[in-house]
Motif scaffolding. Sequence first.
Motif, short mmCIF file in Angstrom:
data_model
loop_
_atom_site.label_atom_id
_atom_site.label_comp_id
_atom_site.label_asym_id
_atom_site.label_seq_id
_atom_site.Cartn_x
_atom_site.Cartn_y
_atom_site.Cartn_z
N ARG A 1 23.11 52.66 29.20
CA ARG A 1 23.10 51.33 29.87
C ARG A 1 24.46 51.24 30.75
O ARG A 1 24.34 50.88 32.05
N LYS A 2 25.39 51.79 30.61
CA LYS A 2 26.71 51.58 31.05
C LYS A 2 26.53 52.40 32.33
O LYS A 2 26.91 52.14 33.48
N GLU A 3 25.93 53.72 32.31
CA GLU A 3 25.90 54.46 33.55
C GLU A 3 24.74 53.82 34.57
O GLU A 3 25.17 53.91 35.64
N PRO B 1 28.97 51.76 39.63
CA PRO B 1 28.80 51.59 41.07
C PRO B 1 28.71 52.99 41.57
O PRO B 1 29.23 53.84 41.08
N GLU B 2 28.01 53.03 42.80
CA GLU B 2 27.26 54.39 43.16
C GLU B 2 28.75 55.05 43.63
O GLU B 2 29.17 55.90 43.37
N ARG B 3 29.21 54.22 44.37
CA ARG B 3 30.77 54.62 45.08
C ARG B 3 31.82 53.92 44.56
O ARG B 3 31.74 52.68 44.45
N THR B 4 33.19 54.42 44.34
CA THR B 4 34.16 53.80 43.74
C THR B 4 35.41 54.22 44.48
O THR B 4 35.56 55.44 44.77
N GLU B 5 36.29 53.26 45.03
CA GLU B 5 37.43 53.74 45.65
C GLU B 5 38.71 53.80 44.78
O GLU B 5 39.26 55.07 44.74
N ALA B 6 38.52 53.12 43.61
CA ALA B 6 39.64 53.16 42.52
C ALA B 6 39.72 54.51 41.96
O ALA B 6 38.72 54.92 41.72
N PRO B 7 40.92 55.22 41.67
CA PRO B 7 40.94 56.44 40.63
C PRO B 7 40.04 55.99 39.40
O PRO B 7 40.08 54.98 38.83
N LEU B 8 39.32 57.14 39.24
CA LEU B 8 38.31 56.89 38.12
C LEU B 8 38.89 56.19 36.84
O LEU B 8 38.31 55.14 36.32
N LYS B 9 39.82 56.81 36.29
CA LYS B 9 40.55 56.36 35.19
C LYS B 9 40.89 54.96 35.12
O LYS B 9 41.16 54.43 33.76
N GLU C 1 34.75 50.48 34.47
CA GLU C 1 33.38 50.91 34.05
C GLU C 1 33.49 52.14 33.82
O GLU C 1 32.82 52.67 32.82
N TRP C 2 34.06 53.13 34.80
CA TRP C 2 34.10 54.46 34.32
C TRP C 2 34.79 54.83 33.32
O TRP C 2 34.64 55.68 32.57
N ALA C 3 36.19 53.98 32.97
CA ALA C 3 36.75 54.26 31.65
C ALA C 3 35.97 54.30 30.36
O ALA C 3 35.87 54.82 29.49
N ARG C 4 35.13 53.12 30.56
CA ARG C 4 34.24 52.70 29.34
C ARG C 4 33.26 53.83 29.18
O ARG C 4 32.96 54.26 28.00
N VAL C 5 32.51 54.41 30.36
CA VAL C 5 31.55 55.49 30.20
C VAL C 5 32.26 56.71 29.76
O VAL C 5 31.70 57.30 28.82
N ARG C 6 33.43 56.81 30.03
CA ARG C 6 34.17 58.21 29.61
C ARG C 6 34.50 58.00 28.25
O ARG C 6 34.26 58.98 27.50
N ARG C 7 34.83 56.80 27.73
CA ARG C 7 34.92 56.52 26.20
C ARG C 7 33.71 56.86 25.67
O ARG C 7 33.64 57.65 24.38
N LEU D 1 33.07 60.83 25.43
CA LEU D 1 33.84 61.33 24.60
C LEU D 1 33.62 61.09 23.06
O LEU D 1 33.37 61.81 22.24
N PHE D 2 33.10 59.75 22.69
CA PHE D 2 32.81 59.42 21.24
C PHE D 2 31.59 59.98 21.17
O PHE D 2 31.04 60.56 20.11
N SER D 3 30.44 60.41 21.97
CA SER D 3 29.27 61.14 21.99
C SER D 3 29.48 62.60 21.35
O SER D 3 28.91 62.97 20.60
N VAL D 4 30.45 63.09 22.08
CA VAL D 4 30.70 64.49 21.97
C VAL D 4 31.01 64.74 20.43
O VAL D 4 30.73 65.55 19.45
#
Length: 91
Positions: free
Chosen positions: A44-46, A50-58, A62-68, A71-74
């Motif tokens: 759902r988060k994915e 946003p298709e494109r983002t200017e801000a550094p991902l971390k 939104e990207w930080a939540r997807v990343r979390r 990592l939790f999935s792995v």
Amino acid sequence: MAVLFATGILITAAEFEEFVETPVFWIKLALVGLLVVNGALLTRKEEILPERTEAPLKNNGEWARVRRHALFSVTLWIATAAAGIVLSYLA
Ligand code: HEM
């Protein structure tokens, strides 16, 4: 995932009484439950990323939540497999 569920249910059915009395079995099912819920949240988060983002991902919330979630999935996959291996030695 469907194959893992199907084989897991079949293996469990083969020695049901033994597995349901093994605490590791219930820990494993809890991990599988977390895996499914986390997977649904990740998907759902994915979808709302946003298709494109200017801000550094971390720094991008939104990207930080997807990343979390990723990592939790792995971590959950490794923990579920480890619980399965322990279970195969216990039962
Ligand atoms: C993400 C899903 C799952 C993964 C990654 C997974 C992984 C594993 C692994 C790696 C083993 C050890 C196999 C061996 O050493 O012989 C195992 C064993 C086992 N799994 Fe799963 N499993 C999953 C889902 C399930 C589910 C949903 C159930 C039950 C409803 C289940 C029940 C069992 C049982 C009872 C064993 C022990 C089998 C034996 O005694 O050899 N698993 N699993």
